[in-house]
Each structure stands twice: as C-alpha cells, then as structure tokens.
Design a protein around this motif. Structure first.
Motif, PDB file in Angstrom:
ATOM      1  N   HIS A   1       2.501   2.658  -3.257  1.00 36.18           N
ATOM      2  CA  HIS A   1       1.522   3.438  -4.308  1.00 36.18           C
ATOM      3  C   HIS A   1       1.941   4.820  -4.362  1.00 36.18           C
ATOM      4  O   HIS A   1       1.871   5.412  -3.354  1.00 36.18           O
ATOM      5  CB  HIS A   1       0.095   3.288  -3.627  1.00 36.18           C
TER       6      HIS A   1
ATOM      7  N   ILE B   1       0.821  -1.187   0.225  1.00 38.89           N
ATOM      8  CA  ILE B   1      -0.057  -0.096   0.036  1.00 38.89           C
ATOM      9  C   ILE B   1       0.755   1.133   0.160  1.00 38.89           C
ATOM     10  O   ILE B   1       0.642   2.178  -0.712  1.00 38.89           O
ATOM     11  CB  ILE B   1      -0.859   0.118   1.376  1.00 38.89           C
TER      12      ILE B   1
ATOM     13  N   ARG C   1      -2.814   6.620  -0.838  1.00 43.20           N
ATOM     14  CA  ARG C   1      -1.798   6.232   0.031  1.00 43.20           C
ATOM     15  C   ARG C   1      -1.513   7.106   1.241  1.00 43.20           C
ATOM     16  O   ARG C   1      -1.228   6.599   2.219  1.00 43.20           O
ATOM     17  CB  ARG C   1      -0.671   6.158  -0.832  1.00 43.20           C
TER      18      ARG C   1
END
Ligand code: HEC
Ligand code: HEC
Length: 495
Positions: free
Chosen positions: A457, A454, A465
């Motif tokens: 990103h 994550i 993000r």
C-alpha cells in the motif's frame, strides 16, 4: 435408500421430458438438477450426505449431457417470461444460476467468436477473448463463486498475443454481491440527494454553494453548485462525477451484478447476450465485426438470453456473505484476535476498509429490459445462509470492510493506463470479508501473503502502511490473526 431412488427417478423424468419436448416459444417449466449447495444447508451430518447425493446427481447429469449434448444448459435456462411470471422460487433460480455458472460452454453454444476463437488466452482489445469455458474455472478459490488463482489471471485490453500488453487481473470472490449492490445504490441515492439540495440552495441564494459529500459516513469530497444550475465536480473524489457508485471490479466499473455478469460473459467466454448484440451493434470493437444477430461470426445467434441473465444474476445476488471465525484452540493466545482488531482501527486501515456499512432495505430488484414484470427478492429473507445480522435499529450490518470508494494507492500498484475512464492508480477498496480464502492478494494477485499485500500500500494508504511496518512483529502478528479470521462458512463438498 429413498434418496437414491428419488435421484434415479427424478433424473430419468428429466431425461424423458427432454426427449418429448418440442422447442416452443413458451419454455415449459424446468426443475433444477439439485447438484449445487442449496440456499439453506441442513444440519452438519445431513449436509455431508446431501453433498454426496449432489455429487451423484452431477455424475448422472454428465451422462445425460453425453447422451444428449446441450441438455445441461437447456435444463438450466428458464425463459424470462417464466422467471418474471413468478414460476420459480428463489431457491430454484439460485440453482439454475449455479448450474449455468458451473456449466462448461461449447462452441455450439456460442463459446468464443470468429475473431476471438476459443481458446484466446490473452484478451484482444475491448473484445476480450475466450480464455476458458466456464465462470467457475476462474472463480474457484475458497468455495463456489470464489476468487481466482493467479495462473488464471486475465489480461485485459491487450493485443491478444503478448500478456504484457494487457492489464493483469486476478478474479474476485463474488460472495455477498447482492448486499454490495444494494449498499452502493443507497449511497448513490444519498449523494444524488445532496446534489439536489445543493442545486436548490445555489439557485435560491443566487450564489455558489459548496457542499461536503458523504454517504453512510464515507466522504466523497466536495461538490460546488453555481447559481446558473451548473456543477463544479473538480473536488469530488472516489466516485464518478455522476455521483453513482460502481462497486464491482477492481477499478470500480460496474454498477450492478447484471452489468458485470453480462460483461464477463462477453469478455471471458465470447458469449454475447441478445441485449448487448442490439445495444452495441454500432460498436464492433466491443461486440465483433460481423454485424446482424451474430456479430462475432461464430454461426450462433441468441447466445445468452434475458432468462439466463436473470438466473445468473439471481445466483450471485442471493449468495451468502462471509463470516468471522475466531481461533478455536488454546494454541492461539486469546488476546491476539482482539488486539489485532483494535490495531486495525488504530492505525487507520478502517478508514478505507470500513468494517460495517448499514443497509436500510434488503429488497433486491431486477428490472426487465423487455417490458416484463420486475424480479425482486428480500435478501434478508430469501438470501443464502449466512446473512448479515441486524442492528438494534433494524438495519442490516454488512461487515464487508470496504467504503466502496476508489483510492489512489501510489505508483507501484498503478497500472500503465486508465481503464474505462478510471485512472491507472485508482482502485476500489476491496472488501476484506473473505481474506482467509482469497489468496493471493491485490488486483493482479502479486501479493502471496497478507503481509505482502499490506506493505504494497502506498499513495493515500502510505500513513497506515508505515504504521503497520512500525508495529513490528509484536503488532503485525495479531493484525494478521484478525485478518485471517475473515472467512467463509465451511461447506461439505465432494472434490
Ligand atoms: C478468465 C477468468 C474469468 C472468467 C472465465 C470469469 N471471470 Fe468474473 N472476473 C474475473 C476477473 C479477473 C475479475 C476482476 C475484473 C476486473 O476487476 O477487472 C472478475 C470479476 C467478476 C465480477 C465482479 C466482482 C466484483 O465484486 O468486483 C463478477 C460479478 C464476475 N466476475 C462474474 C463472473 C461470471 C458470472 C462469469 C461467467 C459468465 C465470470 N465472472 C467468468 C475473471 C473471470
Ligand atoms: C486509502 C485507502 C486504504 C487504506 C488506508 C488501506 N487500504 Fe488496504 N486496500 C485499499 C485498496 C484500494 C486496495 C486494492 C489495491 C490493489 O488491488 O492494487 C487494498 C487492498 C488490501 C488488501 C488485499 C485485498 C485483496 O482482496 O486482495 C489487504 C489485505 C488490505 N488492503 C489490508 C489493509 C490493511 C491491513 C490496512 C491498514 C494497514 C489497509 N489495507 C489500509 C485501500 C486501502
């Protein structure tokens, strides 16, 4: 007792059939060996004993292969004519496909080529390599036709020697592929329909018309249509200028399962379909330098038949979809999952990882390239369990967590060059529906944890993000609880 008896007699029957059959043009009917999990598993305890039985059959089949090399592949390869004539039910096609998917190919069966001998670990330009011997040896994590281990990453388009010259790619999980193909087809049809009405409007009004492009609620930018019938596609985003979605591959390069399967056979195993040998005859960079019916020069022609492509495609098209499994014990506070699910929407993850796309028709069609009948399934009826649920309107709710669109995720994730026309920074939004089983994450498997994936990103996903980071542990924990609830149904298997 009767089961074991059946096992012995049925495999014996196969072995006898194998010996007495002459290789004739119309392949005799085959029956699957029954060594892979069926489309519809039985109740839990029966399934456990079935798993043992299948394992025993697998062992016997190995002995038959040892006694009679090539047995397994022949036994898994019905002719296209037999498949198209409706000789086999979906279950049998699924089993044949599973057998080929798990089959360990040999050089006598066409594995590799003179220019990419087995093993060619690092791919050589567009020819690929022969990195291993089976589909299953890369697609192995989390269940059959699963995701890849990073140790098996593929190095696409390199110099054949130095991994750093290739684009490093982690294998993708293949579950639910039939539904993905159908969703993409319906979205492409919606977009090309819009293009037609845009053209008509522009001609009728003798002026330039600009139209917002969207399909199943996903925006693909804008299309300009001029009065002279020409198009302005400069504002089209996330899809090719042809408006045809290509949902398969990290970069979104293949339209259909068959296209992907045929390419995978060619670039990972050096197995060339008879169709591609004809189709790519004048592109030796793709098919090998030798020409004729054996362009890879390994002494084997007709390496992959249309019948084999039919069953491999059917196997993946009919495959199960992942499910959601909530925490079962009181050790995990019940509020975490719903909190995480809500945060996923709130902070903008769901704008690309669209939780549900609704499919109008579950009819999967595979046309014949040699003029034979179409092969077709109703995935909602004939597909493996579990399947997507229906909404009140009757549409199938495919909960894949993707918009089937390409996005720019910034320079750190970007690859150093474009791949098959797709810019280095663009990636197809991967479905998240099987996350609990597909570690590590991202196109090259660089992210060992969900958190790592994550925070990597950037680009179009920077805002989401940043919001995830701002949540701190109090919000990130629930988000991850939700994400690991996306998993595959449990199956009994004998290791
Ligand atoms: C050497 C490892 C390797 C082998 C062997 C392999 N694959 Fe793959 N497969 C990959 C990788 C890596 C990707 C992702 C490729 C990309 O996006 O560039 C992939 C992607 C796919 C896709 C597209 C999935 C999607 O949703 O995007 C399909 C379908 C597929 N493989 C089927 C097969 C079949 C069938 C075989 C056997 C003929 C096979 N693969 C053999 C590594 C492998
Ligand atoms: C702008 C679109 C976009 C947004 C917004 C977005 N993602 Fe993604 N996501 C992607 C793309 C594209 C990839 C693939 C990138 C790659 O492989 O390098 C990806 C990959 C992932 C992966 C790895 C999946 C796998 O199979 O390897 C996870 C997990 C993920 N995203 C979760 C999230 C979460 C959680 C959020 C919200 C904080 C989010 N994403 C927001 C587009 C997006």
């Amino acid at each position: 007792m009767s089961r074991w008896f059946w096992l012995g007699t049925s495999l014996l029957a196969l072995a006898c059939a194998e010996e007495s059959v002459e290789p004739v043009a119309s392949t005799p009917e085959l029956s699957p060996l029954g060594i892979y999990a069926p489309l519809r598993p039985a109740a839990a305890l029966d399934e456990a004993s079935d798993a043992l039985l299948r394992d025993a059959r697998k062992r016997e089949a190995r002995f038959l292969e040892a006694a009679n090399p090539g047995f397994m592949l022949r036994q898994s390869s019905p002719s296209e004519a037999a498949v198209r004539a409706g000789t086999y039910e979906a279950d049998a096609l699924f089993q044949f496909g599973a057998q080929i998917f798990h089959h360990s190919f040999t050089e006598a069966e066409g594995l590799g080529g003179a220019d990419v001998p087995f093993p060619t670990r690092f791919q050589r330009g567009l020819r690929g390599g022969a990195e291993t011997t089976s589909c299953a040896s890369c697609h192995l994590r989390g269940g059959a036709a699963g995701a890849g281990d990073p140790s098996g990453n593929s190095f696409w388009g390199g110099d054949g020697v130095r991994p750093a010259t290739g684009l490093s790619r982690n294998a993708r999980a293949l579950t639910g592929a039939g539904f993905i193909e159908l969703l993409a087809k319906e979205m492409s049809a919606e977009l090309t329909g819009l293009r037609e009405s845009c053209r008509v409007q522009a001609q009728a009004s003798a002026s330039t018309v600009t139209l917002a492009l969207s399909a199943k609620g996903v925006s693909f930018g804008q299309l300009g249509c001029r009065a002279d019938g020409t198009l302005d596609t400069s504002q089209v985003v996330g899809v090719d200028a042809t408006l045809e979605l290509r949902p398969f591959g990290w970069k979104g390069v293949h339209r259909t399962i068959r296209e992907a399967v045929e390419d995978e056979l060619r670039v990972h195993l050096g197995l060339q379909s008879s169709f591609l040998v004809q189709e790519l005859a004048d592109i030796p960079a793709l098919i090998g330098p030798n020409g004729g019916d054996d362009p890879d020069g390994d002494g084997v022609s007709d390496e992959i038949s249309e019948g084999q492509l039919d069953v491999l495609t059917s196997y993946l098209a009919l495959s199960e979809v992942p499910t959601v499994e909530l925490p079962q014990t009181s050790l995990v506070p019940v509020s975490l999952w719903p909190e995480g699910r809500q945060l996923f929407e709130q902070i903008g993850c769901a704008s690309c990882h669209v939780p549900t796309l609704e499919l109008a028709s579950s009819r999967y069609r595979l046309s014949s390239r040699s003029g034979q009948a179409e092969l077709s399934f109703d995935l909602a009826v004939e597909g493996a369990q579990p399947k997507p649920e229906r909404s009140e309107s009757g549409a199938l709710r495919v909960q894949l967590f993707s918009d089937l669109k390409r996005h720019d995720l910034g320079s750190k994730l970007a690859e150093p060059r474009a791949d098959r026309g797709v810019d280095g920074a663009l990636f197809m939004t991967p479905p998240l529906w099987e996350l609990a089983r597909t570690r590590p994450y991202l196109h090259d498997g660089r992210a060992p944890t969900l958190h790592d994936a994550i925070v990597a990103h950037e680009g179009e996903a920077s805002a989401a993000r940043d919001q995830y980071v701002a949540l701190g542990e109090a919000g990130q924990g629930p988000m991850r609880v939700f994400l690991v609830s996306l998993t595959r149904q449990r199956r009994y298997a004998v290791p």
